[in-house]
Design an enzyme around this catalytic site. Structure first.
Site, PDB file in Angstrom:
ATOM      1  N   LYS A  72      -7.673   1.268  -2.181  1.00 43.11           N
ATOM      2  CA  LYS A  72      -7.184   0.835  -0.880  1.00 43.11           C
ATOM      3  C   LYS A  72      -7.140   1.988   0.109  1.00 43.11           C
ATOM      4  O   LYS A  72      -7.493   1.831   1.290  1.00 43.11           O
ATOM      5  CB  LYS A  72      -5.781   0.224  -1.032  1.00 43.11           C
ATOM      6  CG  LYS A  72      -5.103  -0.177   0.281  1.00 43.11           C
ATOM      7  CD  LYS A  72      -5.866  -1.280   1.010  1.00 43.11           C
ATOM      8  CE  LYS A  72      -5.256  -1.588   2.369  1.00 43.11           C
ATOM      9  NZ  LYS A  72      -3.934  -2.219   2.293  1.00 43.11           N
ATOM     10  N   THR A 105       0.870  -1.177   0.000  1.00 42.01           N
ATOM     11  CA  THR A 105       0.000   0.000   0.000  1.00 42.01           C
ATOM     12  C   THR A 105       0.905   1.224   0.000  1.00 42.01           C
ATOM     13  O   THR A 105       1.599   1.499   0.983  1.00 42.01           O
ATOM     14  CB  THR A 105      -0.914   0.018   1.230  1.00 42.01           C
ATOM     15  OG1 THR A 105      -1.758  -1.138   1.210  1.00 42.01           O
ATOM     16  CG2 THR A 105      -1.793   1.265   1.227  1.00 42.01           C
TER      17      THR A 105
END
Length: 330
Positions: A204, A129
Site C-alpha cells: 500500500k 494504512t
C-alpha cells in the site's frame, strides 16, 4: 470456540490431510458466514465497507468514537456497541478501518480495546494504512491472545468502497487468507495475498507513493495547459487517449468541472484526505531511509503534501493539489 473459528480450524486441518473432506464442510461454511462480523472505524471508507457487508447478508456489529458516524449504518441494520472490547465479545471476525497507527494501537491494545475481550480463534483484519512495524506488533499481541491478525489495507478510495470495488493487499498467515478473502471480496473486487504480516502495508505504501506522484504530475499538467489557453475538458480528453493517461487523469481528475462524481467536483470534499496522503508518504520516506532506497520524487511529493497541510488543505481531498499549485503559486 465460535463456529467461524471452529470451521477455520477444521478447514486448515483437513486441507493438510484430505482435501476432499472440505466438501462435507459446506454447511459449516454457510453457517459460519452468517455469524456476526465486527467493524470498527466508520469514517469515509469504513461506513460504505460495512454497508456492503450488510448487503451481502453479514450481520454487522460496529462501533466508532464519533456517534454521528454510525447513524446511517445503524439505520441500515447494524448493531452499534460502545467500544471495541464489546465488539470483540460479540464477534469472532473483526475488521478495523482507522486513520493512523496510534488509533490502531488504541483500538487493539487500549483499556477498551479488542484484545481485552478477544476470543480464541478470532480473525482480526486491519484495513487501515499504518506503519508495517505496527502491524507486526499487533500480530504478536493478537497471537498471545490466541487470535489471528492480518493487515489488509485498501486501494480505490471512497467511490470504490461504495461500489465494492476496492483492492485489498493482504499480509498474514497464508492458511488464513481464504477466511479473510470471504469477507474482503464482499467489500472489494480484488484481494491479493502479499506475504507475511506487514507486507500488505508495504504494498500500500508503494502504491500510494506512486499515486501521489501521479496526482501532482496530473495537476501540474492541467494547470500548465489551462494557463496556455487550453480547455481543461479538451486537455483531459487528449491526455486520456495519449501516453500521458493515468488513473489521476481519467478516473479522478483534479480539475473542477472536468469530471462528475469526484472530489474536485465537490470543492474537494470527501475522498482521501491530504493529511492522510502526507501520512502515507511519511511511511514511504521512513521505509526508504531504513532500506537505503532513493525516492527523489516520493520525497518531493511528501514535502508538497506537508506544505499543503500547513496551508489549510489537511481536510481536503488529496487531489486539491491542483488548487494548491494554482492558488499558492509554488
Amino acid at each position: 470456540m465460535s463456529m467461524a473459528a471452529l470451521f477455520r480450524g477444521y478447514r486448515n486441518f483437513y486441507k493438510r490431510s484430505n482435501k476432499h473432506v472440505e466438501l462435507s464442510l459446506v454447511s459449516y461454511r454457510s453457517m459460519a458466514s452468517k455469524t456476526p462480523v465486527g467493524f470498527i472505524g466508520l469514517g469515509n471508507m469504513g461506513t460504505p465497507m460495512a454497508r456492503n457487508l450488510l448487503k451481502h447478508g453479514y450481520p454487522v456489529i460496529a462501533t466508532d468514537v464519533f456517534p454521528e458516524s454510525f447513524k446511517d449504518l445503524q439505520d441500515s441494520g447494524a448493531q452499534i456497541l460502545d467500544c471495541p472490547a464489546e465488539v470483540a465479545d460479540k464477534a469472532d471476525r473483526i475488521i478495523t478501518m482507522l486513520p493512523s497507527s496510534p488509533n490502531v494501537i488504541e483500538v487493539y491494545t487500549g483499556p477498551n480495546g479488542i484484545l481485552k475481550k478477544v476470543k480464541k480463534g478470532t480473525l482480526l483484519i486491519d484495513s487501515s494504512t499504518i506503519d508495517p512495524a505496527v502491524s507486526r506488533e499487533m500480530a504478536i499481541a493478537a497471537e498471545k491472545m490466541g487470535a489471528v491478525f492480518m493487515d489488509a489495507p485498501v486501494s480505490g478510495g471512497v467511490g470504490a468502497a461504495s461500489l465494492a470495488k476496492l483492492t485489498f493487499m493482504v499480509g498474514g498467515v497464508e492458511e488464513e487468507f481464504n477466511a479473510a478473502q470471504e469477507l474482503l471480496t464482499s467489500m472489494g473486487a480484488n484481494a491479493v495475498y502479499c506475504g507475511q504480516v506487514g507486507s500488505g502495508q508495504a504494498a500500500k505504501i508503494c502504491n500510494n507513493m506512486l499515486l501521489a506522484i501521479g496526482m501532482i504530475g496530473t495537476a501540474e499538467t492541467m494547470n500548465l495547459g489551462i494557463r496556455l489557453g487550453l480547455d481543461p475538458k479538451l486537455l483531459a480528453k487528449i491526455l486520456n487517449m495519449s501516453s500521458g493517461r493515468c488513473w489521476s487523469s481519467d478516473k479522478y481528475n483534479p480539475v473542477p468541472g472536468v469530471m462528475e462524481g469526484v472530489p474536485s467536483a465537490n470543492n474537494y470534499q470527501g475522498g482521501f484526505g491530504t493529511k492522510l496522503m502526507a501520512k502515507d508518504l511519511g511511511f514511504a520516506q521512513d521505509t526508504a531511509t531504513s532500506t537505503q532506497t532513493p525516492i527523489p520524487l516520493g520525497s518531493l511529493a511528501h514535502q508538497i503534501y506537508r506544505a499543503m497541510c500547513a496551508c489549510g488543505y489537511s481536510n481536503k481531498d488529496f487531489s486539491s493539489v491542483f488548487q494548491f499549485l494554482r492558488e499558492e503559486g509554488v
